[in-house]
Design an enzyme around this catalytic site. Structure first.
Site, mmCIF file in Angstrom:
data_model
loop_
_atom_site.group_PDB
_atom_site.id
_atom_site.type_symbol
_atom_site.label_atom_id
_atom_site.label_comp_id
_atom_site.label_asym_id
_atom_site.label_seq_id
_atom_site.Cartn_x
_atom_site.Cartn_y
_atom_site.Cartn_z
ATOM 1 C CE1 TYR A 1 -3.903 -2.263 0.422
ATOM 2 C CE2 TYR A 1 -2.464 -3.408 1.974
ATOM 3 C CZ TYR A 1 -3.599 -3.385 1.186
ATOM 4 O OH TYR A 1 -4.453 -4.460 1.161
ATOM 5 N NE ARG B 1 -5.018 4.574 8.835
ATOM 6 C CZ ARG B 1 -5.076 3.445 9.536
ATOM 7 N NH1 ARG B 1 -6.125 2.645 9.421
ATOM 8 N NH2 ARG B 1 -4.101 3.123 10.364
ATOM 9 C CB CYS C 1 -7.432 -4.508 -5.666
ATOM 10 S SG CYS C 1 -8.817 -5.658 -5.717
#
Length: 290
Positions: free
Chosen positions: A224, A238, A255
């Site tokens: 991420y 986040r 994803c």
């Protein structure tokens, strides 16, 4: 493995057994369960489990599990650290890119976003895939949704489609999505490949994240944090994670290739077992193309 793709005989029950077996492997990896134990867990003999698994992915369960270890994941993360400098041309030159070569993503305008699908006709169908049943929805402008289903959630996901496109004209029409399913999951059976257009509805930030995901080559894994850096928002890991979790078109917008820095898989909207199976499947595809 190519033989599996060409049979057009995807079986959701087979997928559920394989997913259950992989989940059992992962939950009990410290005790190293043998093949007989895992086969019994899914109510099959060792012979039939080995045969089923090899038919599905083309390799043995033991070899497949090598692609699901923390060590393997960390290696792929390390290889992805140069994604900040990745250009589309570099990505397209990667071996086994397959689906990503043919995807064009279009985002709805802010006005269309607010209209909640008003004036849009959406046709959808539920199909068997190598990763269980999937609901595929499409418009004249492209695929707008791909949801993976569990064995008991088809009605729930149909309701999700209606909630996402409250003012659209939604029609169940499996014939309209059959060719799309084949192009996604059986590309080797088609005489020619047409681009797969995607139509997404999201905020500017979400669309930015989804476009960045399309630059992750098949077989790669990233974090991420790295994805946040790729879009120029290194302190927004986040928020990037939230956008990844809201991806409306599973598999095509990959994803599943985003995992934790530790090498653990993290979350996945369509079940962790499915995420691990997709990543293992892609690792096998890459090996086949080397």
């Amino acid at each position: 493995m190519n033989a599996t793709l060409e049979t057009n005989l995807f079986n959701s029950e087979d997928y559920q057994r394989i997913a259950k077996a992989i989940a059992f492997f992962r939950q009990n990896h410290l005790t190293h369960p043998d093949l007989i134990t895992v086969a019994h867990h899914v109510n099959l003999s060792e012979y039939h489990f080995q045969r089923l698994f090899t038919k599905w992915v083309g390799i043995s369960p033991k070899r497949f599990l090598q692609y699901l270890t923390l060590e393997y994941a960390k290696t792929k993360i390390a290889q992805s650290k140069n994604l900040l400098d990745l250009t589309l041309d570099v990505g397209l030159s990667s071996p086994g890119r397959l689906h990503d070569l043919f995807i064009n993503l279009e985002a709805m305008s802010p006005g269309e976003f607010k209209a909640q699908g008003e004036g849009l006709e959406i046709r959808y169908g539920v199909h068997d895939t190598p990763f269980g049943q999937a609901l595929i929805a499409t418009t004249v402008r492209g695929i707008c949704n791909l949801f993976f289903l569990s064995s008991v959630e088809t009605d729930d996901f149909e309701r999700m489609l209606y909630l996402e496109w409250k003012k659209a004209n939604i029609v169940q029409d499996r014939s309209a999505t059959q060719e799309i399913c084949e192009q996604i999951f059986q590309p080797s059976t088609l005489k020619s490949q047409k681009p797969l257009p995607l139509l997404v509805k999201g905020t500017n930030f979400q669309v930015q994240v989804w476009k960045a995901l399309l630059n992750l080559p098949l077989g790669s894994m990233t974090t991420y944090q790295t994805l946040a850096s790729m879009i120029g928002c290194p302190t927004s890991a986040r928020a990037v994670g939230n956008a990844v979790g809201q991806n409306p078109i599973a598999y095509l917008i990959p994803c599943h290739r985003v995992i934790r820095e530790t090498g653990e898989l993290g979350g996945y909207r369509w079940e962790i077992a499915r995420k691990s199976l997709i990543l293992g499947w892609e690792a096998c595809l890459i090996e086949d193309n080397l």
